[in-house]
Enzyme design. Sequence first.
Site, PDB file in Angstrom:
ATOM      1  N   HIS A 184      13.949 -36.786 -42.502  1.00 56.74           N
ATOM      2  CA  HIS A 184      13.900 -35.606 -42.338  1.00 56.74           C
ATOM      3  C   HIS A 184      15.060 -34.780 -43.155  1.00 56.74           C
ATOM      4  CE1 HIS A 184      15.857 -36.846 -38.952  1.00 56.74           C
ATOM      5  NE2 HIS A 184      16.617 -35.807 -38.978  1.00 56.74           N
ATOM      6  N   HIS A 232      16.842 -31.066 -42.750  1.00 61.03           N
ATOM      7  CA  HIS A 232      17.084 -29.910 -41.987  1.00 61.03           C
ATOM      8  C   HIS A 232      17.261 -28.656 -43.018  1.00 61.03           C
ATOM      9  CE1 HIS A 232      18.464 -31.910 -38.077  1.00 61.03           C
ATOM     10  NE2 HIS A 232      18.992 -32.791 -38.909  1.00 61.03           N
TER      11      HIS A 232
HETATM   12  P1  AMP Z   1      18.873 -35.856 -37.099  1.00 62.72           P
HETATM   13  O1  AMP Z   1      20.081 -36.125 -36.018  1.00 62.72           O
HETATM   14  O2  AMP Z   1      19.205 -35.580 -38.341  1.00 62.72           O
HETATM   15  O3  AMP Z   1      18.094 -37.213 -36.871  1.00 62.72           O
HETATM   16  O4  AMP Z   1      18.296 -34.672 -36.506  1.00 62.72           O
HETATM   17  C1  AMP Z   1      16.898 -34.731 -35.499  1.00 62.72           C
HETATM   18  C2  AMP Z   1      16.759 -33.308 -35.323  1.00 62.72           C
HETATM   19  O5  AMP Z   1      15.469 -33.441 -34.504  1.00 62.72           O
HETATM   20  C3  AMP Z   1      17.943 -32.810 -34.212  1.00 62.72           C
HETATM   21  O6  AMP Z   1      18.203 -31.535 -34.809  1.00 62.72           O
HETATM   22  C4  AMP Z   1      16.941 -32.327 -32.870  1.00 62.72           C
HETATM   23  O7  AMP Z   1      17.212 -31.266 -32.487  1.00 62.72           O
HETATM   24  C5  AMP Z   1      15.406 -32.509 -33.620  1.00 62.72           C
HETATM   25  N1  AMP Z   1      14.445 -32.585 -32.675  1.00 62.72           N
HETATM   26  C6  AMP Z   1      14.373 -34.029 -31.740  1.00 62.72           C
HETATM   27  N2  AMP Z   1      13.172 -33.934 -31.111  1.00 62.72           N
HETATM   28  C7  AMP Z   1      12.274 -32.937 -31.777  1.00 62.72           C
HETATM   29  C8  AMP Z   1      11.208 -32.463 -31.447  1.00 62.72           C
HETATM   30  N3  AMP Z   1      10.300 -33.129 -30.594  1.00 62.72           N
HETATM   31  N4  AMP Z   1      10.654 -31.474 -32.085  1.00 62.72           N
HETATM   32  C9  AMP Z   1      11.527 -30.817 -33.169  1.00 62.72           C
HETATM   33  N5  AMP Z   1      12.733 -31.175 -33.161  1.00 62.72           N
HETATM   34  C10 AMP Z   1      13.299 -32.285 -32.714  1.00 62.72           C
END
Ligand code: AMP
Length: 145
Positions: free
Chosen positions: A105, A107
Amino acid sequence: MSAPQYEADNIFAKILRGEIPCHAIYEDEHTLSFMDIMPQSEGHCLVIPKVPSRNLLDADPTTFMWLMPTVQKIARAAKRAFHAHGVQIVQFNEAPAGQTVFHLHFHVIPVYEGTELKLHAREAQDGGHLAHNAELIREALKFNS
Ligand code: AMP
């Protein structure tokens, strides 16, 4: 040591399968964008490919052909929707680098002059607020160039 494998029970895979909800912004054949539930700034959202990979390191290079146009589209729309001064595009690979969800993903984090970003994945935002912000970005997408 063997490379870590993709695991299909991660939260974004569940979102893609419709097993858990998200505040969706945009979807096409190859990509999905939705609000980050613990935003670091107003309008923080995510863009994911539908094809499975843990992160950038194991992704098929063709994944980015579809993904990056959506990242650009969402970055433009989020900047417009919230009158942001800039946009950070952030992407983590494996836990020591900050990755917490193991489906590739990007951001998309609107940045506002004079306002510091909140800490990563710390504080959940109210669902109504997220739904409203998703709507604002969807509206802004209509003006995307
Ligand atoms: P990363 O640390 O780059 O893997 O970021 C994962 C991101 O996903 C974090 O910013 C979380 O806040 C976000 N996140 C976790 N669970 C969910 C969810 N169910 N829906 C949307 N965002 C999420």
